[in-house]
Design an enzyme around this catalytic site. Structure first.
Site, PDB file in Angstrom:
ATOM      1  N   GLU A 158     -18.884  17.557   2.521  1.00 13.68           N
ATOM      2  CA  GLU A 158     -18.098  18.273   1.516  1.00 13.68           C
ATOM      3  C   GLU A 158     -18.675  18.036   0.113  1.00 13.68           C
ATOM      4  O   GLU A 158     -18.774  18.950  -0.704  1.00 13.68           O
ATOM      5  CB  GLU A 158     -16.626  17.852   1.599  1.00 13.68           C
ATOM      6  CG  GLU A 158     -16.023  18.294   2.925  1.00 13.68           C
ATOM      7  CD  GLU A 158     -14.522  18.054   3.076  1.00 13.68           C
ATOM      8  OE1 GLU A 158     -13.910  18.739   3.906  1.00 13.68           O
ATOM      9  OE2 GLU A 158     -13.967  17.185   2.384  1.00 13.68           O
ATOM     10  N   GLY A 183       0.823  -1.214   0.000  1.00 19.52           N
ATOM     11  CA  GLY A 183       0.000   0.000   0.000  1.00 19.52           C
ATOM     12  C   GLY A 183       0.849   1.253   0.000  1.00 19.52           C
ATOM     13  O   GLY A 183       1.685   1.446   0.887  1.00 19.52           O
TER      14      GLY A 183
END
Ligand SMILES: Cc1cc2nc3c(=O)[nH]c(=O)nc-3n(C[C@H](O)[C@H](O)[C@H](O)COP(=O)(O)OP(=O)(O)OC[C@H]3O[C@@H](n4cnc5c(N)ncnc54)[C@H](O)[C@@H]3O)c2cc1C
Length: 436
Positions: free
Chosen positions: A179, A20
Site C-alpha cells: 500500500e 492499550g
C-alpha cells in the site's frame, strides 16, 4: 514502595484494567459496558489509532486527526469506565498490580492489549535509517522525510545526490509495504508531477523489496500476481526472493547489490510489546504471549493477552492473524469470559477466530480482496476496500472527512495533507543539499 494511583473503583466492584486502547483493548472495554465491573483503560497515547490508514497520513493523503480519535471521547458515555493516559512499565502479577513508573494500580482482572512494533531481525541499529510505521508520530516523521526529499532534490545540484533523494526503498511486501509503495508512486508520478521546476518527480524510483517469492504472501497467488502487475504499471520496481543484508544512511544492500536511497521505509516483521517479559511467561519468536483457549495467560487465569501481543491457535488450529478484526474478536471474547467469572455463570466456549477476509489497495482504482469464498481485483475491489475502511473508522466526523478527502483526491488527483512541519534542515532524513 510504589505509590498507589487513585482509582474510582468502589471496594466491592471488581476492577478490570485494560492496557492499550487499540482495536483489542477498546473492543474489550466497550463489551464490558454493562458488566458489574469498573474498567480502567490505560494507554500511553490519548487516542485510538486506525492503523490500516497510517500509510495515507505518511504519504500526505489524509490529515492525522482523521484516523485518530480521543479514547476519552469514545468511552465518555460508558459510566463504568475510566481512561488514564500513562505508559505502563511492568506488572506485579503476585500483587495483582500494574506498574506505571513509581506508581501502581491494582486489578482483579487484567487485559493486556499492548500491540506490537516492527522487528529488524536482530538489526535494531537499522531503525534509524529505515523507520517503520506504527504510530501517528512515525507517520508524520515519514511524511516529513518523503516530502522533504523532493524539496531537497529540487535545490540539489549534484546529480548522484539528486538521484539518491528521489529513490524510495520499501522493505517488506505485505499489505503495508504494498500500500505504501503504491501511494508513494501515485504521490510522485501523479500528485506532485507538475509542482516542481528543476526536477521531474515522476523520475522517482520506488523499489519494493521482498525476501519471499511473491508480494502479499498471505493472499492467494493469483491476487499477488494481480497486485504486482498493478504496482509495476504504476512504475514500482518489485524485487523478490532477496533479503536486505545491510541498511545505512546511503541505502540498502540486497544480495551484494547496493541500492542508493535517502528514504528507506521498513514494513517487514513485527515484534510484540514487552508484555511477556513483564510477566516472565512463554512467548514465541516474535515475543507474543502464548495464551490458552480462553485467551488467559498460562498460570494466571485473571490475566488475558489479546491482539498483536498474543499468539492464539484459534484459527482452525493455526495462529489467528495479526490484524484488527482478530484483536476486536479477542477483546469481545475476554469481556465475555470476565463477565462470566464476575456473574458466576458458565464460561463461554474456547475462543475461535472467524476470518472475514483480507483486503489491500495498490492505488487509485486498484485493490485485491480475498473473501476465501470469492476473490476480486481491480476497481470493484478498490470500492469495497474504500467502503470497508470508511465503515470501520471510529466517529461520524472521521468517516465523512475521509470520504470527502478521497472523493476530492479521486476527482482532482491531488493530496491535501502535503505540509512539511518544521523548517529546512529540521528533522529531515535527507542530508542537507548542496546549494549553488
Ligand atoms: C501500518 C499498518 C497497517 C495495517 N493495516 C491493516 C489492515 O489493513 N487491516 C487490518 O486488519 N489490520 C491492519 N494492521 C494491523 C492492525 O492494525 C493490528 O493488528 C491491530 O492494531 C492490533 O490491535 P491491538 O489492540 O493488538 O494493538 P494496537 O491497535 O497496536 O494497540 C495497542 C495500544 O497499546 C498502547 N500501548 C502499547 N504499549 C503501552 C504501554 N506500555 N503503556 C500504555 N499503553 C501502551 C498503544 O499506544 C496502542 O494504543 C496494520 C498495522 C499497521 C502498523
Amino acid at each position: 514502595m510504589p505509590e498507589p494511583l487513585h482509582t474510582m473503583t468502589a471496594a466491592t466492584t471488581p476492577s478490570v484494567i485494560i492496557i492499550g486502547g487499540g482495536f483489542g483493548g477498546l473492543s474489550a472495554a466497550r463489551a464490558l459496558a454493562r458488566a458489574p465491573v469498573h474498567v480502567t483503560l490505560i494507554d500511553r497515547h490519548n487516542y485510538h489509532l486506525f492503523q490500516p490508514l497510517l500509510y495515507q497520513v505518511a504519504t500526505a493523503g489524509l490529515a492525522p486527526n482523521t484516523i485518530a480519535a480521543p479514547i476519552r471521547a469514545i468511552l465518555r458515555r460508558q459510566a463504568n469506565a475510566t481512561v488514564l493516559m500513562e505508559a505502563v512499565t511492568g506488572i506485579d502479577a503476585a500483587k495483582r498490580s500494574v506498574l506505571i513508573g513509581e506508581k501502581h494500580l491494582d486489578y482483579d482482572f487484567l487485559v493486556i492489549a499492548t500491540g506490537a512494533r516492527h522487528a529488524y531481525f536482530g538489526h535494531g541499529d537499522w531503525e534509524r535509517f529505515a523507520p517503520g510505521i506504527k504510530t501517528l508520530a512515525d507517520a508524520l516523521t515519514i511524511r516529513q522525510h518523503v516530502l522533504a526529499a523532493f524539496e531537497a532534490a529540487e535545490i540539489c545540484h549534484e546529480s548522484n545526490e539528486r538521484r539518491r533523494l528521489l529513490n524510495f526503498v520499501l522493505v517488506g511486501a505485505g499489505p503495508t509495504g504494498v500500500e505504501f509503495a503504491g501511494a508513494i508512486a501515485e504521490l510522485a508520478k501523479v500528485s506532485l508531477a507538475h509542482d516542481f521546476c528543476r526536477i521531474n518527480p515522476s523520475d522517482a524510483r520506488i523499489i519494493l523489496i521482498e525476501a519471499g517469492p511473491r508480494i502479499l504472501p498471505s493472499f492467494p497467488p493469483k491476487l499477488s500476481a494481480a497486485a504486482q502487475q498493478a504496482l509495476e504499471k504504476l512504475g514500482v520496481e518489485v524485487r523478490l526472493g532477496k533479503a536486505v543484508t545491510l541498511c545505512d544512511a546511503d541505502g540498502v544492500v540486497l544480495a551484494g547489490e547496493r541500492i542508493e536511497a535517502r528514504n528507506i521505509l521498513w514494513a517487514a516483521g513485527v515484534a510484540a510489546s514487552p508484555a511477556a517479559t513483564w510477566l516472565n511467561v512463554a512467548a514465541d519468536r516474535a515475543g507474543r504471549i502464548e495464551v490458552l483457549e480462553d485467551l488467559s495467560v498460562p498460570g494466571h487465569p485473571e490475566i488475558f493477552a489479546i491482539g498483536d501481543t498474543c499468539v492464539s491457535k484459534s484459527w482452525n488450529g493455526k495462529s489467528a492473524p495479526g490484524i484488527a478484526p482478530a484483536a476486536k474478536q479477542m477483546g469481545r471474547h475476554v469481556a465475555a469470559v470476565i463477565r462470566a467469572h464476575v456473574e458466576e455463570t458458565s464460561s463461554p466456549p474456547p475462543f475461535r477466530y472467524r476470518h472475514q477476509g483480507s483486503l489491500a489497495t495498490i492505488g487509485r482504482n486498484k485493490a485485491v480482496v480475498d473473501f476465501i469464498w470469492m476473490t476480486l481485483s481491480g476497481r470493484l475491489a478498490w470500492l469495497l476496500w474504500a467502503f470497508a475502511h470508511i465503515y470501520f473508522l471510529i466517529g461520524f466526523r472521521s468517516r465523512v472527512v475521509v470520504a470527502l478527502d478521497w472523493l476530492w483526491a479521486y476527482v482532482t488527483f491531488r493530496r491535501g495533507a502535503r505540509i512539511i512541519l518544521g523548517e529546512t534542515g529540521d528533522a529531515v532524513m535527507a542530508p542537507q543539499p548542496q546549494r549553488s
